[in-house]
Design a protein around this motif. Structure first.
Motif: not given
Length: 258
Positions: A187, A189-190, A248, A250-251, A255-256
């Motif tokens: 995770m 990644r986000w 990247e 990211r938050k 996520p998002f």
């Protein structure tokens, strides 16, 4: 005075306190982990600190169950709630600390505050499950309810993310290396604080599967504690790695969203 009324007042006080903590932590970084600071006073080994901080809630929840009335203590739905709750804290108290690498330290003041909160949380969750909730609130049909099914899936998904993310962080460094690295994979990644996202998701799941205000207040407390820290970590990553990190997109913790 009615016990349920007093318990509800307790939940309100805890929720308001979490709001105060949420605001305060945007101005003060708790001095452990990446933000360890000797100004927080005497410190102990990180391993010992985590055990001392997390084990009390595991022990307290066990005693709350042992001394609960028989009709609550042997109720199958409530036992499953207990097992899920204890699964998390067994891992955090007696497995996670022994996986920690390096010689990091944790201030005794942080440990003490963690112990106090954890004991209060045991009273919130154990109090509701084994003493306050109406006896017929959790019937055997609860196992097939949308709340239980969805909540359990969310809880287990959060636990998986939390454990996986902690593993990724542990393997960022080789022995003796004290540099910081951008965590990647899973995770991360986000979000930059995937381990915190996983822990928060666990307790959102617990709030859903118990469908209780006690669970909701704990989920809110978790967010109030971890969201400001995730913001501070995001800022630190940005300062140390610049565009390598920010590109990247990211938050911080959700996520998002955030």
């Amino acid at each position: 005075m009615d016990t349920t009324f007093l318990f509800n007042i307790f939940l309100i006080v805890m929720a308001v306190t979490a709001l105060i903590v949420f605001i305060a932590l945007y101005f003060v970084n708790a001095g452990y982990g990446m933000f360890f600071d000797k100004k927080w006073g005497l410190s102990l080994s990180n391993r010992i600190g985590w055990i001392l901080m997390e084990a009390p809630v595991f022990i307290a929840m066990t005693f709350l169950w042992i001394f609960a009335p028989d009709e609550y203590r042997f109720d199958p739905v409530r036992i499953v709630f207990l097992l899920l709750f204890q699964l998390h804290y067994f891992q955090r108290s007696f497995i996670f600390p022994f996986l920690i690498k390096g010689n990091s330290r944790m201030p005794l003041s942080i440990i003490s505050m963690g112990v106090i909160f954890n004991l209060l949380n045991a009273l919130m969750q154990g109090g509701w499950i084994f003493y306050i909730s109406p006896l017929d609130y959790y019937t055997p049909e609860w196992f097939s309810s949308p709340q239980f099914i969805i909540g359990t899936i969310v809880f287990l998904a959060g636990m998986f993310i939390n454990i996986q993310s902690d593993s990724i962080i542990r393997h960022l460094r080789n022995p003796g290396d004290r540099r910081h690295y951008i965590p990647r994979g899973g995770m991360f990644r986000w979000v930059s604080s995937a381990n915190y996202f996983g822990e928060w998701l666990e307790w959102v799941g617990f709030a859903i599967l118990t469908w209780s205000w006690a669970g909701a207040v704990f989920a809110w407390w978790t967010f109030a504690n971890l969201a400001p820290r995730s913001a501070a970590l995001y800022k630190r990553y940005t300062q140390e790695f610049g565009e390598e990190f920010t590109q990247e997109k990211r938050k911080r913790i959700i996520p998002f969203i955030y």
